[in-house]
Design a protein around this motif. Structure first.
Motif, PDB file in Angstrom:
ATOM      1  N   PRO A 137       0.807  -1.218   0.000  1.00  0.00           N
ATOM      2  CA  PRO A 137       0.000   0.000   0.000  1.00  0.00           C
ATOM      3  C   PRO A 137       0.835   1.261   0.000  1.00  0.00           C
ATOM      4  O   PRO A 137       1.995   1.279   0.433  1.00  0.00           O
ATOM      5  CB  PRO A 137      -0.793  -0.117   1.314  1.00  0.00           C
ATOM      6  CG  PRO A 137       0.119  -0.884   2.220  1.00  0.00           C
ATOM      7  CD  PRO A 137       0.842  -1.865   1.337  1.00  0.00           C
ATOM      8  N   GLY A 138       0.224   2.337  -0.490  1.00  0.00           N
ATOM      9  CA  GLY A 138       0.725   3.672  -0.217  1.00  0.00           C
ATOM     10  C   GLY A 138       0.053   4.175   1.044  1.00  0.00           C
ATOM     11  O   GLY A 138      -0.623   3.422   1.757  1.00  0.00           O
ATOM     12  N   PHE A 139       0.231   5.468   1.330  1.00  0.00           N
ATOM     13  CA  PHE A 139      -0.425   6.011   2.519  1.00  0.00           C
ATOM     14  C   PHE A 139      -0.541   7.526   2.422  1.00  0.00           C
ATOM     15  O   PHE A 139       0.193   8.181   1.678  1.00  0.00           O
ATOM     16  CB  PHE A 139       0.335   5.612   3.794  1.00  0.00           C
ATOM     17  CG  PHE A 139       1.774   6.058   3.831  1.00  0.00           C
ATOM     18  CD1 PHE A 139       2.120   7.335   4.289  1.00  0.00           C
ATOM     19  CD2 PHE A 139       2.788   5.206   3.418  1.00  0.00           C
ATOM     20  CE1 PHE A 139       3.436   7.734   4.326  1.00  0.00           C
ATOM     21  CE2 PHE A 139       4.118   5.611   3.450  1.00  0.00           C
ATOM     22  CZ  PHE A 139       4.446   6.881   3.909  1.00  0.00           C
ATOM     23  N   SER A 140      -1.484   8.052   3.185  1.00  0.00           N
ATOM     24  CA  SER A 140      -1.665   9.492   3.321  1.00  0.00           C
ATOM     25  C   SER A 140      -1.458   9.867   4.781  1.00  0.00           C
ATOM     26  O   SER A 140      -1.961   9.189   5.680  1.00  0.00           O
ATOM     27  CB  SER A 140      -3.077   9.913   2.897  1.00  0.00           C
ATOM     28  OG  SER A 140      -3.299   9.694   1.519  1.00  0.00           O
ATOM     29  N   ILE A 141      -0.740  10.965   4.992  1.00  0.00           N
ATOM     30  CA  ILE A 141      -0.586  11.516   6.330  1.00  0.00           C
ATOM     31  C   ILE A 141      -0.614  13.034   6.197  1.00  0.00           C
ATOM     32  O   ILE A 141       0.112  13.608   5.389  1.00  0.00           O
ATOM     33  CB  ILE A 141       0.709  11.020   7.015  1.00  0.00           C
ATOM     34  CG1 ILE A 141       0.836  11.625   8.414  1.00  0.00           C
ATOM     35  CG2 ILE A 141       1.932  11.246   6.168  1.00  0.00           C
ATOM     36  CD1 ILE A 141       1.942  10.989   9.256  1.00  0.00           C
ATOM     37  N   GLY A 142      -1.475  13.673   6.976  1.00  0.00           N
ATOM     38  CA  GLY A 142      -1.681  15.100   6.782  1.00  0.00           C
ATOM     39  C   GLY A 142      -2.162  15.353   5.371  1.00  0.00           C
ATOM     40  O   GLY A 142      -3.106  14.714   4.898  1.00  0.00           O
ATOM     41  N   ASN A 143      -1.497  16.253   4.667  1.00  0.00           N
ATOM     42  CA  ASN A 143      -1.871  16.546   3.287  1.00  0.00           C
ATOM     43  C   ASN A 143      -0.897  15.933   2.285  1.00  0.00           C
ATOM     44  O   ASN A 143      -0.846  16.340   1.124  1.00  0.00           O
ATOM     45  CB  ASN A 143      -1.940  18.065   3.066  1.00  0.00           C
ATOM     46  CG  ASN A 143      -0.607  18.765   3.289  1.00  0.00           C
ATOM     47  OD1 ASN A 143       0.273  18.240   3.953  1.00  0.00           O
ATOM     48  ND2 ASN A 143      -0.468  19.963   2.745  1.00  0.00           N
ATOM     49  N   VAL A 144      -0.129  14.927   2.733  1.00  0.00           N
ATOM     50  CA  VAL A 144       0.854  14.266   1.879  1.00  0.00           C
ATOM     51  C   VAL A 144       0.358  12.869   1.517  1.00  0.00           C
ATOM     52  O   VAL A 144      -0.027  12.094   2.407  1.00  0.00           O
ATOM     53  CB  VAL A 144       2.221  14.190   2.578  1.00  0.00           C
ATOM     54  CG1 VAL A 144       3.220  13.399   1.730  1.00  0.00           C
ATOM     55  CG2 VAL A 144       2.752  15.591   2.853  1.00  0.00           C
TER      56      VAL A 144
END
Length: 241
Positions: A137-144
């Motif tokens: 998987p990829g991931f999102s954290i905050g607005n990244v």
């Protein structure tokens, strides 16, 4: 109201060396325009932890969204996840839901290797981005939003990600071909751009088997304004012959 803005951070020595041709920025730009997110900047950086952290800090402060590609694989030079965790000041470890995605991809009867588990290391507090192709998987954290560099996987991850993002008004565009050089139409185009700041007017010279000319592209989020600009553009076309 203006559309949300975005930047793309392309990570990898192979891009800067010319070993790999970058394709993800082209795809991202088109998809973001369709959903009303304005891509304002594309930056390419090497596989250098400090450089990645610094770039992330700058871009995420300046834009609504930051999309990254590259550096989340199983090898020693895949350091993006660690750099993102460092940029946000959080820990990183193998996460069970990411492990489950990888196990499903490799098969229930196989043991995940150390290299597999490197791809299950997720910064604390991040949300996973699904990868229907290889499972990692990829991931999102905050607005990244952190995605793979392999184009087919990047496309699949973006398809999963985009529906849940803050977006705006889709960009529409129209194009008109002029069979004259840019110099012949530079002055009226300059006047039209000054008169209609609500649209973007791009001038793109070309040369083909039939000769040379200029393609003019009008882009904007207001379809009526784009149509009006195209009417004015056609009048310029008829005037220059």
């Amino acid at each position: 109201m203006s559309n949300p803005t975005a930047a793309m951070l392309v990570i990898g020595d192979e891009i800067l060396s010319g070993r790999t041709r970058e394709a993800n920025a082209y795809h991202l730009a088109g998809r973001l325009g369709q959903v009303g997110i304005d891509l304002r900047e594309i930056r390419v950086v090497p596989d250098d932890h400090r450089v990645i952290v610094d770039a992330l800090d700058q871009l995420r402060a300046a834009h609504t969204h930051v999309f990254t590609s590259g550096g989340i694989g199983p090898t020693h030079d895949d350091i993006t996840a660690d750099a993102v965790a460092d940029a946000f000041g959080v820990g990183i470890e193998v996460r069970e839901d990411a492990r489950e995605h990888l196990q499903a991809a490799v098969g229930a009867g196989r043991t995940l290797t150390t290299e597999h588990l490197r791809m299950a290391r997720i910064p604390h507090g991040a949300a996973l981005i699904a990868n229907r192709i290889s499972g990692a998987p990829g991931f999102s954290i905050g607005n990244v939003h952190v995605m793979a560099g392999v184009p087919s996987i990047f496309v699949a991850m973006l398809d999963d990600l985009l529906p849940g993002l803050e977006a705006g008004s889709p960009v529409v565009s129209s194009e008109l071909r002029f069979d004259v050089g840019e110099g012949r139409i530079a002055a009226p185009l300059r006047a039209l751009a000054a008169e209609m700041p609500g649209v973007s007017i791009g001038s793109y010279p070309f040369r083909d088997d039939a000769g040379y000319g200029t393609n003019i592209v009008v882009r904007g989020t207001d379809p009526a304004l784009v149509r009006k600009a195209m009417e004015r553009l056609r009048a310029i076309h008829d005037a220059v012959g």
